[in-house]
Design a protein around this motif. Structure first.
Motif, PDB file in Angstrom:
ATOM      1  N   ALA A   1      52.398  39.000  46.371  1.00 50.19           N
ATOM      2  CA  ALA A   1      52.222  40.342  45.813  1.00 50.19           C
ATOM      3  C   ALA A   1      50.872  40.448  45.121  1.00 50.19           C
ATOM      4  O   ALA A   1      50.175  41.460  45.217  1.00 50.19           O
ATOM      5  CB  ALA A   1      53.352  40.657  44.838  1.00 50.19           C
ATOM      6  N   SER A   2      50.494  39.389  44.450  1.00 48.69           N
ATOM      7  CA  SER A   2      49.220  39.374  43.741  1.00 48.69           C
ATOM      8  C   SER A   2      48.052  39.509  44.714  1.00 48.69           C
ATOM      9  O   SER A   2      47.169  40.358  44.562  1.00 48.69           O
ATOM     10  CB  SER A   2      49.115  38.075  42.938  1.00 48.69           C
ATOM     11  N   VAL A   3      48.068  38.675  45.737  1.00 50.81           N
ATOM     12  CA  VAL A   3      46.967  38.671  46.709  1.00 50.81           C
ATOM     13  C   VAL A   3      46.961  39.955  47.532  1.00 50.81           C
ATOM     14  O   VAL A   3      45.906  40.483  47.877  1.00 50.81           O
ATOM     15  CB  VAL A   3      47.073  37.432  47.626  1.00 50.81           C
ATOM     16  N   GLY A   4      48.151  40.455  47.835  1.00 48.57           N
ATOM     17  CA  GLY A   4      48.218  41.628  48.695  1.00 48.57           C
ATOM     18  C   GLY A   4      47.911  42.931  48.010  1.00 48.57           C
ATOM     19  O   GLY A   4      47.393  43.860  48.629  1.00 48.57           O
ATOM     20  N   GLN A   5      48.181  43.026  46.710  1.00 47.75           N
ATOM     21  CA  GLN A   5      48.160  44.351  46.075  1.00 47.75           C
ATOM     22  C   GLN A   5      47.256  44.480  44.861  1.00 47.75           C
ATOM     23  O   GLN A   5      47.042  45.582  44.386  1.00 47.75           O
ATOM     24  CB  GLN A   5      49.591  44.741  45.652  1.00 47.75           C
ATOM     25  N   MET A   6      46.719  43.392  44.346  1.00 46.61           N
ATOM     26  CA  MET A   6      45.990  43.524  43.097  1.00 46.61           C
ATOM     27  C   MET A   6      44.479  43.406  43.270  1.00 46.61           C
ATOM     28  O   MET A   6      43.991  42.867  44.248  1.00 46.61           O
ATOM     29  CB  MET A   6      46.524  42.522  42.064  1.00 46.61           C
ATOM     30  N   SER A   7      43.747  43.891  42.289  1.00 46.05           N
ATOM     31  CA  SER A   7      42.290  43.823  42.307  1.00 46.05           C
ATOM     32  C   SER A   7      41.826  42.391  42.094  1.00 46.05           C
ATOM     33  O   SER A   7      42.594  41.537  41.672  1.00 46.05           O
ATOM     34  CB  SER A   7      41.719  44.692  41.195  1.00 46.05           C
ATOM     35  N   ALA A   8      40.570  42.155  42.390  1.00 44.84           N
ATOM     36  CA  ALA A   8      40.016  40.810  42.249  1.00 44.84           C
ATOM     37  C   ALA A   8      40.192  40.298  40.821  1.00 44.84           C
ATOM     38  O   ALA A   8      40.598  39.156  40.594  1.00 44.84           O
ATOM     39  CB  ALA A   8      38.541  40.810  42.638  1.00 44.84           C
ATOM     40  N   LYS A   9      39.904  41.126  39.849  1.00 43.16           N
ATOM     41  CA  LYS A   9      40.003  40.695  38.460  1.00 43.16           C
ATOM     42  C   LYS A   9      41.436  40.304  38.128  1.00 43.16           C
ATOM     43  O   LYS A   9      41.693  39.275  37.492  1.00 43.16           O
ATOM     44  CB  LYS A   9      39.516  41.796  37.516  1.00 43.16           C
ATOM     45  N   ALA A  10      42.365  41.115  38.580  1.00 44.76           N
ATOM     46  CA  ALA A  10      43.773  40.846  38.303  1.00 44.76           C
ATOM     47  C   ALA A  10      44.236  39.566  38.986  1.00 44.76           C
ATOM     48  O   ALA A  10      45.031  38.805  38.430  1.00 44.76           O
ATOM     49  CB  ALA A  10      44.628  42.027  38.760  1.00 44.76           C
ATOM     50  N   ARG A  11      43.728  39.311  40.187  1.00 40.10           N
ATOM     51  CA  ARG A  11      44.146  38.108  40.894  1.00 40.10           C
ATOM     52  C   ARG A  11      43.659  36.865  40.171  1.00 40.10           C
ATOM     53  O   ARG A  11      44.384  35.875  40.040  1.00 40.10           O
ATOM     54  CB  ARG A  11      43.581  38.109  42.312  1.00 40.10           C
ATOM     55  N   VAL A  12      42.433  36.902  39.703  1.00 38.42           N
ATOM     56  CA  VAL A  12      41.910  35.754  38.967  1.00 38.42           C
ATOM     57  C   VAL A  12      42.692  35.580  37.668  1.00 38.42           C
ATOM     58  O   VAL A  12      43.110  34.465  37.319  1.00 38.42           O
ATOM     59  CB  VAL A  12      40.409  35.930  38.680  1.00 38.42           C
TER      60      VAL A  12
END
Lengths: 248, 248
Positions: A143-154
DNA sequence: CGTCCTCTTGACGGCTTTCAATAAAAGTGG
DNA sequence: CCACTTTTATTGAAAGCCGTCAAGAGGACG
């Protein structure tokens, strides 16, 4: 007091509680630990292997390589984690295992699962539970990789590492040594190393985290967790369905 | 010949082979099927539920919703698939289940896992195997979403659906009815519905697939599989570690 | 002290999203 | 079975996020 020990027993005891007899079973099965250096590939995907490992010390990660040569890091594994289960039921390893730090791992014998399922149902059920918890963690990552922004993923990777380390080591509060390169964080988040660098710098500028040497410190954990949409599932294990322990 | 049937028994029999006695155990446990209409939410995440389901007819998908409101579809589930395992070991459901078509599902009782682990180790081990196969599938999906281009991700979803449907229904060769909206394909691939539309059109223009009504036909499956970096793992299950069946 | 790896930073380009508007299809009620 | 509403598909234009390329700096290690 037992002369020998078992990483797996320690892990299961913390999560579910073990009887002395159950512990003895695991101690008898577990082989002596194996050491690997930082960067070493413990096992490569497509190798014929149904070994299971328990991490005793250090970190590693599991990953897959695409034909394009790109690498997806699937999950980081910390002390006490059971690794290689997914490959254990396939003919060949599905994941590559790479040491992030110098590590020490306990190898479990090929027949472990068979023995546990056949003779120690409660232990088998515990391992099943851990595997399902991993499944849920993988869903969170997808869900993180598929739906979130780069900053949020990091932010999400950092939050996950912090929370999981803290469970293992009570002395950790808000900072940890991160042995990962930014490229590796990129492979875990689906970003390039360059962009990971920019996102980390942004997080620093916003006062969410701080860095010195290879240490990361969380300055505003509430904001980090919010940014990352992070859900701590470490306390959600339901043990009520486990079979009862055997009567001695 | 048994009067009652069991979806789970059918599935396990195909994958691993069951004895008559094992089949009887499952038939006795399984409850009567439940119907849901297309679009119906079978179960919502965070609901208190440790039910397990087996799909008897139709498709559904599991998904999670982020605070941003975005939805990540984790996996599509077809007839014979065991659904809800991940939530079964947590206190609350981790995934939302939504019907893609009209579906028929068999509910398995709360105590199923406990009974199988305690009394039918070989059946428990089979379910463990299926769960681990799902784990590997999820890893493949994560790699797809994290590392591949939009076109490849769309191709990958289509290839996965085709291959999995074909295992279930031998009459399917190169086309199937796709009940998904492009928005839903987007939620599965981490793309917007608009861009999914463009990628599908590109695949059509390149002669890889064709569409009519809601049917998708693969014109060049080799190229589709290559584009998608797709690995068919359906034949990789290793059953050699299973405990032996009980002696009657 | 030199080499290799990693981090850092800037400029540029492109893939994907967003916004918007229309058409087509599916579902609903009369 | 038809009119109406809602959902889905389609398409274009513009903006933005992230990747690519490149070059230099800093550190670790032999």
């Amino acid at each position: 007091m037992t002369a020998r020990e078992s990483c797996l027993a320690d892990r299961l005891d913390i999560a579910f509680g073990l009887t002395a007899k159950e512990r003895a079973v695991l101690v008898a099965l577990e082989q002596s630990p194996r050491q690997c250096r930082r960067g070493h590939v413990v096992r490569r995907e497509r190798e014929r292997s149904d070994d299971l490992y328990i991490v005793r010390n250090g970190w590693l990660f599991s990953s897959v390589i695409l034909v394009s040569g790109k690498r997806q890091i699937l999950r980081f594994h910390f002390p006490g984690d059971l690794v290689g289960l997914g490959s254990g039921v396939l003919g060949e390893a599905a994941e590559t295992l790479t040491a992030v730090t110098d590590i020490e791992m306990c190898t479990l014998p090929r027949g472990l699962l068979r023995t546990l399922f056949a003779e120690h149902p409660r232990l088998a059920a515990m391992i099943f539970s851990l595997a399902q918890a991993d499944h849920v963690a993988m869903a969170d990552r997808l869900a993180s990789v598929g739906q979130m922004s780069a900053k949020a993923r990091v932010a999400s990777v950092l939050a996950d590492i912090l929370v999981r380390l803290r469970v293992l080591d009570k002395s950790i509060t808000d900072s940890f040594h991160i042995g990962l390169t930014q490229e590796e964080i990129g492979d875990a988040t689906g970003l390039t190393g360059v962009h990971v660098n920019r996102m980390i710098r942004t997080l620093v500028e916003e006062g969410v985290i701080a860095r010195s040497n290879s240490h990361v410190r969380m300055l505003d954990e509430a904001r980090l967790v919010q940014l990352a949409n992070y859900v701590d599932r470490s306390k959600e294990l339901d043990t009520s369905w486990l079979p009862p322990p055997p009567r001695d």
